[in-house]
Design an enzyme around this catalytic site. Structure first.
Site, mmCIF file in Angstrom:
data_model
loop_
_atom_site.group_PDB
_atom_site.id
_atom_site.type_symbol
_atom_site.label_atom_id
_atom_site.label_comp_id
_atom_site.label_asym_id
_atom_site.label_seq_id
_atom_site.Cartn_x
_atom_site.Cartn_y
_atom_site.Cartn_z
ATOM 1 N N SER A 108 0.910 -1.052 -0.001
ATOM 2 C CA SER A 108 -0.145 -0.033 0.021
ATOM 3 C C SER A 108 0.709 1.385 -0.059
ATOM 4 O O SER A 108 0.404 2.343 -0.771
ATOM 5 C CB SER A 108 -0.925 0.056 1.242
ATOM 6 N N ASP A 130 2.203 -7.732 9.776
ATOM 7 C CA ASP A 130 3.301 -8.588 9.513
ATOM 8 C C ASP A 130 4.726 -7.751 9.989
ATOM 9 O O ASP A 130 5.625 -8.382 10.244
ATOM 10 C CB ASP A 130 3.794 -8.503 7.857
ATOM 11 N N GLN A 258 -5.773 -14.347 13.248
ATOM 12 C CA GLN A 258 -4.781 -13.527 13.796
ATOM 13 C C GLN A 258 -4.960 -11.884 13.438
ATOM 14 O O GLN A 258 -4.497 -11.126 14.009
ATOM 15 C CB GLN A 258 -3.356 -13.790 13.301
HETATM 16 P P1 ADP Z 1 0.039 -4.534 2.059
HETATM 17 O O1 ADP Z 1 -0.138 -3.034 1.946
HETATM 18 O O2 ADP Z 1 -0.794 -5.081 3.342
HETATM 19 O O3 ADP Z 1 1.475 -5.143 1.970
HETATM 20 P P2 ADP Z 1 -0.472 -5.519 -0.771
HETATM 21 O O4 ADP Z 1 1.002 -6.093 -0.855
HETATM 22 O O5 ADP Z 1 -1.401 -6.432 -0.991
HETATM 23 O O6 ADP Z 1 -0.912 -5.252 0.997
HETATM 24 O O7 ADP Z 1 -0.706 -4.371 -1.222
HETATM 25 C C1 ADP Z 1 -1.752 -3.598 -1.397
HETATM 26 C C2 ADP Z 1 -2.125 -2.826 -2.373
HETATM 27 O O8 ADP Z 1 -1.408 -1.786 -2.673
HETATM 28 C C3 ADP Z 1 -2.067 -3.634 -3.751
HETATM 29 O O9 ADP Z 1 -3.413 -4.557 -3.883
HETATM 30 C C4 ADP Z 1 -2.095 -2.675 -4.807
HETATM 31 O O10 ADP Z 1 -3.184 -1.872 -5.165
HETATM 32 C C5 ADP Z 1 -1.166 -1.682 -4.050
HETATM 33 N N1 ADP Z 1 0.182 -1.936 -4.630
HETATM 34 C C6 ADP Z 1 1.136 -2.805 -4.046
HETATM 35 N N2 ADP Z 1 2.219 -2.985 -4.577
HETATM 36 C C7 ADP Z 1 2.202 -1.846 -5.466
HETATM 37 C C8 ADP Z 1 3.168 -1.118 -6.466
HETATM 38 N N3 ADP Z 1 4.440 -1.765 -6.709
HETATM 39 N N4 ADP Z 1 3.156 -0.199 -6.975
HETATM 40 C C9 ADP Z 1 1.729 0.355 -6.983
HETATM 41 N N5 ADP Z 1 0.682 -0.080 -5.971
HETATM 42 C C10 ADP Z 1 0.927 -1.271 -5.508
HETATM 43 O O1 F6P Z 2 -0.285 -8.807 4.978
HETATM 44 C C1 F6P Z 2 -1.102 -9.300 5.898
HETATM 45 C C2 F6P Z 2 -1.188 -10.869 5.685
HETATM 46 O O2 F6P Z 2 -2.135 -11.333 6.743
HETATM 47 C C3 F6P Z 2 0.138 -11.832 5.915
HETATM 48 O O3 F6P Z 2 0.485 -12.137 6.899
HETATM 49 C C4 F6P Z 2 -0.547 -13.137 4.952
HETATM 50 O O4 F6P Z 2 0.533 -13.740 4.471
HETATM 51 C C5 F6P Z 2 -1.519 -12.227 3.903
HETATM 52 O O5 F6P Z 2 -2.021 -11.230 4.580
HETATM 53 C C6 F6P Z 2 -2.851 -13.143 3.545
HETATM 54 O O6 F6P Z 2 -3.431 -12.315 2.769
HETATM 55 P P1 F6P Z 2 -5.088 -12.690 2.264
HETATM 56 O O7 F6P Z 2 -5.642 -12.060 3.430
HETATM 57 O O8 F6P Z 2 -5.124 -11.835 1.083
HETATM 58 O O9 F6P Z 2 -5.289 -13.989 2.329
#
Ligand code: ADP
Ligand code: F6P
Length: 326
Positions: A108, A130, A258
């Site tokens: 995000s 995480d 969790q």
């Molecule tokens: P978190 O923010 O919990 O790490 P994600 O990795 O799934 O969760 O990222 C959440 C959202 O952020 C993705 O579904 C996408 O919309 C956006 N996002 C993730 N990576 C990128 C990126 N490299 N560039 C732009 N937006 C991103």
């Molecule tokens: O990033 C939070 C988290 O709960 C991770 O610990 C886990 O691997 C992932 O999201 C699970 O993703 P989803 O809710 O999309 O199954």
């Protein structure tokens, strides 16, 4: 000082207990500055679709204690493309929004950084169970998730004792071992398996054999979900070598439990402080930064530093967990 009159706030990625406290804090702090606040539904998906809802101070009453996020969240891969980001900015301009607060984790905040590189003012609030986000020692949701994992481990330990069994407990964390390491240390696990420093299935099995021979009545093995030698491989290895291992074994995957439920005091406090800190930053005219916590102080870290660095674990805590497992 700032020209801001109207901001938006969204929650994105995996939800985290405390996100609602953060939304409340954004809305009420901004209200103090006489700004209007709009909530974006379902993270970047709602941004692309233009789903904005006006949030007044009363709209965020009675949510500080709720888990999840009242705005909804989403994984929206379409936002990783420049077209998705440009559409998001078009929607923000269309709504008359001057700045955006992004509550979320690694992915995000990478999305928020992208918006900033296109010239839109964004401030991030560090939120993921995480704890893998550079720019904050601790993130919103970690404390609750850790406590849920610990309570589960404690409960498994009682039934393990009654039946003289070993339990493998899988905890979340995507590819980061923070939750696993801390749950293992605080839960008194016999073995802690995390991606940052893995043991072979054979080494873990040897620990079980030795523990049984020492007369231990139960054993807990905590495994982080992102490990190469994961729960499935460990369970298969155990099955092959069952005859050599004294303990019967059961496997429990804690999974999304969790992420759910009521946020702890620590998470509500962290969320409230970080979100107010993000709005304060905008009020001072700062953007392109992640609001986090270091040494119990609110900090702002520029997004290019956040996205170009990887948070490291203090592996001395893993060593301590392993040293004390007897
Ligand atoms: P978190 O923010 O919990 O790490 P994600 O990795 O799934 O969760 O990222 C959440 C959202 O952020 C993705 O579904 C996408 O919309 C956006 N996002 C993730 N990576 C990128 C990126 N490299 N560039 C732009 N937006 C991103
Ligand atoms: O990033 C939070 C988290 O709960 C991770 O610990 C886990 O691997 C992932 O999201 C699970 O993703 P989803 O809710 O999309 O199954």
């Amino acid at each position: 000082m700032t020209h801001i009159k109207r901001i938006a706030v969204l929650t994105s990625g995996g939800d985290a207990p405390g996100m609602n406290a953060a939304i409340r804090s954004v809305v009420r702090r901004a209200t103090q500055f006489d700004w209007e606040v709009f909530g974006v539904e379902n993270g970047y998906r709602g941004l692309i679709d233009g789903n904005f809802t006006r949030l007044g101070m009363r709209d965020v009453g009675n949510i500080i204690q709720l888990g999840g996020t009242v705005l909804g969240s989403a994984r929206a891969p379409e936002f990783k493309n420049i077209e998705g980001q440009q559409e998001g900015i078009r929607r923000l301009h269309q709504q008359g929004i001057d700045a955006l607060v992004v509550i979320g984790g690694n992915g995000s905040q990478t999305g928020a950084y992208a918006l900033g590189t296109h010239g839109f003012p964004v401030v991030g609030v560090a939120s993921t169970i995480d704890n893998d986000l550079y720019g904050s020692e601790i993130t919103i949701g970690v404390d609750t998730a850790l406590n849920v994992a610990l309570e589960s481990i404690d409960r498994l330990r009682t039934t393990a004792s009654s039946h003289h069994r070993a339990f493998i407990v899988e905890v979340m964390g995507r590819d980061c071992g923070y939750l696993g390491m801390m749950a293992g240390l605080a839960g008194g696990a016999l073995a802690v398996q995390i991606p940052e420093m893995e043991m072979t299935p054979e080494a873990i099995t040897n620990l079980l054999v030795e523990a049984y021979e020492r007369g231990k009545k139960q054993s807990i093995i905590v495994v982080a979900e992102g490990c190469q030698h994961d729960v499935d491989e460990l369970a298969a290895y155990y099955k092959e070598h069952r005859a050599e291992i004294g303990f019967p074994l059961r496997v429990t995957r804690l999974g999304h439990v969790q992420r759910g439920g009521v946020p702890t005091a620590a998470d509500r406090l962290l969320a409230t402080r970080l979100a107010a800190g993000a709005v304060d930053a905008l009020q001072r005219g700062e953007s392109g930064v992640l609001c986090g916590l270091h040494n119990n102080q609110i900090t702002l870290t520029p997004y290019d530093i956040v996205v170009n660095n990887k948070k490291t674990l203090d592996l001395s805590l893993l060593e301590l967990a392993r040293d004390l497992a007897m």
